[in-house]
Design an enzyme around this catalytic site. Structure first.
Site, mmCIF file in Angstrom:
data_model
loop_
_atom_site.group_PDB
_atom_site.id
_atom_site.type_symbol
_atom_site.label_atom_id
_atom_site.label_comp_id
_atom_site.label_asym_id
_atom_site.label_seq_id
_atom_site.Cartn_x
_atom_site.Cartn_y
_atom_site.Cartn_z
ATOM 1 N N LYS A 94 0.884 -0.914 0.036
ATOM 2 C CA LYS A 94 -0.133 -0.061 0.329
ATOM 3 C C LYS A 94 0.701 1.563 -0.220
ATOM 4 O O LYS A 94 2.330 1.530 0.481
ATOM 5 C CB LYS A 94 -1.267 -0.095 1.342
HETATM 6 P P1 NAD Z 1 -12.751 7.425 -2.903
HETATM 7 O O1 NAD Z 1 -12.048 8.339 -2.687
HETATM 8 O O2 NAD Z 1 -12.994 7.262 -3.979
HETATM 9 O O3 NAD Z 1 -14.261 8.016 -2.051
HETATM 10 C C1 NAD Z 1 -13.987 7.633 -0.730
HETATM 11 C C2 NAD Z 1 -15.431 8.342 0.192
HETATM 12 O O4 NAD Z 1 -15.742 8.364 1.056
HETATM 13 C C3 NAD Z 1 -16.149 10.247 -0.561
HETATM 14 O O5 NAD Z 1 -17.349 10.132 -1.126
HETATM 15 C C4 NAD Z 1 -15.502 10.283 0.592
HETATM 16 O O6 NAD Z 1 -16.471 11.523 1.315
HETATM 17 C C5 NAD Z 1 -16.393 9.387 1.255
HETATM 18 N N1 NAD Z 1 -15.840 9.767 3.379
HETATM 19 C C6 NAD Z 1 -13.996 9.601 3.514
HETATM 20 N N2 NAD Z 1 -14.203 9.874 5.156
HETATM 21 C C7 NAD Z 1 -15.987 9.618 5.393
HETATM 22 C C8 NAD Z 1 -15.947 9.495 6.651
HETATM 23 N N3 NAD Z 1 -14.928 9.952 7.413
HETATM 24 N N4 NAD Z 1 -17.541 8.904 6.650
HETATM 25 C C9 NAD Z 1 -18.434 9.115 5.167
HETATM 26 N N5 NAD Z 1 -17.991 9.396 4.362
HETATM 27 C C10 NAD Z 1 -16.787 9.346 4.025
HETATM 28 O O7 NAD Z 1 -12.347 6.102 -2.105
HETATM 29 P P2 NAD Z 1 -12.388 4.886 -2.897
HETATM 30 O O8 NAD Z 1 -11.749 4.498 -3.388
HETATM 31 O O9 NAD Z 1 -13.749 4.208 -2.709
HETATM 32 O O10 NAD Z 1 -12.363 3.727 -1.623
HETATM 33 C C11 NAD Z 1 -13.091 3.342 0.120
HETATM 34 C C12 NAD Z 1 -12.824 2.738 0.569
HETATM 35 O O11 NAD Z 1 -12.499 1.133 -0.134
HETATM 36 C C13 NAD Z 1 -11.483 3.034 1.171
HETATM 37 O O12 NAD Z 1 -11.484 2.111 2.234
HETATM 38 C C14 NAD Z 1 -10.604 1.772 0.171
HETATM 39 O O13 NAD Z 1 -9.274 1.345 0.976
HETATM 40 C C15 NAD Z 1 -11.137 0.442 0.314
HETATM 41 N N6 NAD Z 1 -10.524 0.042 -0.907
HETATM 42 C C16 NAD Z 1 -11.132 0.976 -3.209
HETATM 43 C C17 NAD Z 1 -10.750 0.243 -3.636
HETATM 44 C C18 NAD Z 1 -10.983 0.448 -5.109
HETATM 45 O O14 NAD Z 1 -11.259 0.275 -6.409
HETATM 46 N N7 NAD Z 1 -11.041 2.072 -5.186
HETATM 47 C C19 NAD Z 1 -10.995 -1.493 -3.838
HETATM 48 C C20 NAD Z 1 -10.879 -2.153 -2.563
HETATM 49 C C21 NAD Z 1 -11.208 -1.536 -0.952
#
Ligand code: NAD
Length: 427
Positions: free
Chosen positions: A117
């Site tokens: 990561k």
């Molecule tokens: P992103 O940046 O696209 O979106 C994050 C979202 O969460 C935004 O809408 C933001 O406003 C919201 N947010 C942030 N802090 C918050 C809080 N405290 N309360 C409520 N909403 C909040 O990120 P993403 O890629 O969607 O990733 C989200 C999660 O999923 C993370 O934990 C990431 O590690 C995990 N993840 C992402 C992927 C991927 O392919 N992008 C894959 C596996 C896991």
């Protein structure tokens, strides 16, 4: 000319708690597994953590120094793989915790990768496009000694996207002198990305939830769903479940959320969020807080924002009977215990959100082969991988009479431990 430093984000208990939580989950399972204890510290420790300073010329002429990290946790199963976060809360503990989770996730779904990561301490929303590009290129250049198509393959995560991956691809390629398609995944399709990668994590969440509901003699059309986080994972999860007939009663982002018991128009909410940068003020639904969302009336809760959002203070009030972890580490170990005692089923992150890295793996394979698949093949192969992983976890949970997280960790840790044992210790 002035030089300013955006050094490490102040370390809060919440940060180090995530690293400790990742260990708690690991330890809880490891000690039940009858594995050779001599390998335990190897599995528990990151192989390498690189900290870099990235000086960037800002639009106003200042030079700002951003701190970045890359952690490679365990590479017994193959090259390292894992996302890159641009966020003000990024810190070394968080990156180490996420790299460890990534090791178990890759092993659980059977990908030939170790876990990694990375992240940069910054607020991407406050950077101009030019500043973001220069920061991405400098961060990539600083990571050059440890990344590469056969070494470590970054991908998008919170605060990064396909455009950031295109800059990483170009920077790495310029420095090695050839177009290194395999160095990052989550690239735009126009520069060697895979169709279906952007929605892949959400599609995987949907695949796993659908399989679980079958074990309960239910369908997606039977459930009311609340989704926390409306970024890549949250939006596509909500969209795909909505399209299959689930009622999406609540969605939220950092500033707050919206609730409508008759069902939110997810596409319209997505357009509103893209245009205004918030869900607050979306017409036709009630405004709620993130706390309200986590405890609202629904059948399935999908935390898809950040780690530690469902903690011991929230857990007793959760009304959903099923939690699907779209985010990494959203449920703390203390909350996990309370929820299990209350009869809530949790489909853990290392299973539920593995769709993203799975299609990243497909993208890497396509790039190395220079042979690209169509959407149907990507979706079918993803469904096959996610359903097989669910079946294995479900069978292990039945056999060991344990919860899904314990079952998933048991399978993943045993695969990584076996690879370590067979390869032995270098030198
Ligand atoms: P992103 O940046 O696209 O979106 C994050 C979202 O969460 C935004 O809408 C933001 O406003 C919201 N947010 C942030 N802090 C918050 C809080 N405290 N309360 C409520 N909403 C909040 O990120 P993403 O890629 O969607 O990733 C989200 C999660 O999923 C993370 O934990 C990431 O590690 C995990 N993840 C992402 C992927 C991927 O392919 N992008 C894959 C596996 C896991």
């Amino acid at each position: 000319m002035t030089v300013t430093t955006d050094r490490l984000a102040p370390k809060t208990d919440k940060h180090s708690a995530f690293w400790q939580n990742a260990h708690l989950y690991f330890d809880r399972v490891y000690q039940t597994m009858n594995l050779d204890p001599t390998w335990r510290p190897v599995l528990a420790s990151p192989r390498r953590v690189l900290t870099v300073s990235c000086p960037v010329r800002m639009d106003d002429g200042r030079i700002q120094v951003f701190t970045g990290y890359r952690c490679q946790h365990n590479g017994a199963l193959g090259p390292f793989k894992g996302g890159v976060r641009f966020d003000t809360a990024v810190n070394m503990d968080e990156v180490m915790a996420l790299a460890m989770l990534q090791t178990w996730k890759n092993a659980l779904v059977g990908l030939p990768y170790g876990g990694a990561k990375g992240g940069v301490v910054c607020d991407p929303k406050k950077l101009s496009i030019g500043e973001k590009e220069r920061l991405t290129r400098r961060y990539t250049a600083e990571l050059l000694p440890v990344i590469g198509p056969q070494h470590d393959i970054p991908a998008p995560d919170v605060g990064t996207d396909a455009q950031v991956m295109a800059w990483m691809l170009d920077t790495y390629s310029m420095m090695v002198g050839y177009n290194a398609l395999g160095v990052v995944t989550g690239k735009p399709v126009a520069v060697g990305g895979s169709v279906g990668r952007e929605e892949a994590t959400g599609r995987g969440v949907m695949n796993v939830l659908r399989k679980f509901l079958v074990t309960q003699n239910k369908n997606i059309t039977d459930v009311r769903v609340a989704v926390q986080g409306f970024g890549n994972v949250g939006f596509h999860t909500a969209r795909l479940l909505d399209a299959r007939g689930a009622t999406i009663v609540a969605v939220s982002e950092k500033n707050g959320g919206i609730y409508d018991e008759s069902g939110i128009d997810v596409e319209a909410a997505g357009r509103f969020y893209r245009e205004s940068g918030t869900l607050v003020g979306f017409p036709g639904a009630d405004t709620i807080t993130n706390e309200d969302l986590l405890t609202c009336e629904c059948d399935v809760l999908i935390p898809a924002a950040m780690e530690n959002t469902v903690d011991e203070s929230v857990a007793p009030h959760v009304k959903a009977r099923v939690i699907v972890e779209g985010a990494n580490g959203p449920v703390t170990p203390g909350a996990d215990e309370i929820l299990r005692d209350n009869g809530v089923t949790i489909l853990p992150d290392i299973l539920a959100n593995a769709g993203g890295v799975t299609v990243s793996y497909f993208e890497w394979v396509q790039g190395l082969d220079a042979f690209f698949w169509d959407q149907k093949r990507v979706q079918d192969e993803l469904q096959r991988v996610m359903e097989r992983a669910f079946d294995e976890v479900n069978a292990k949970a039945d056999e060991a009479d344990c919860d899904y997280r314990t079952a998933a960790y048991t399978i993943a840790i045993s695969r990584v431990a076996e690879a370590c044992r067979l390869k032995g210790l270098f030198p």
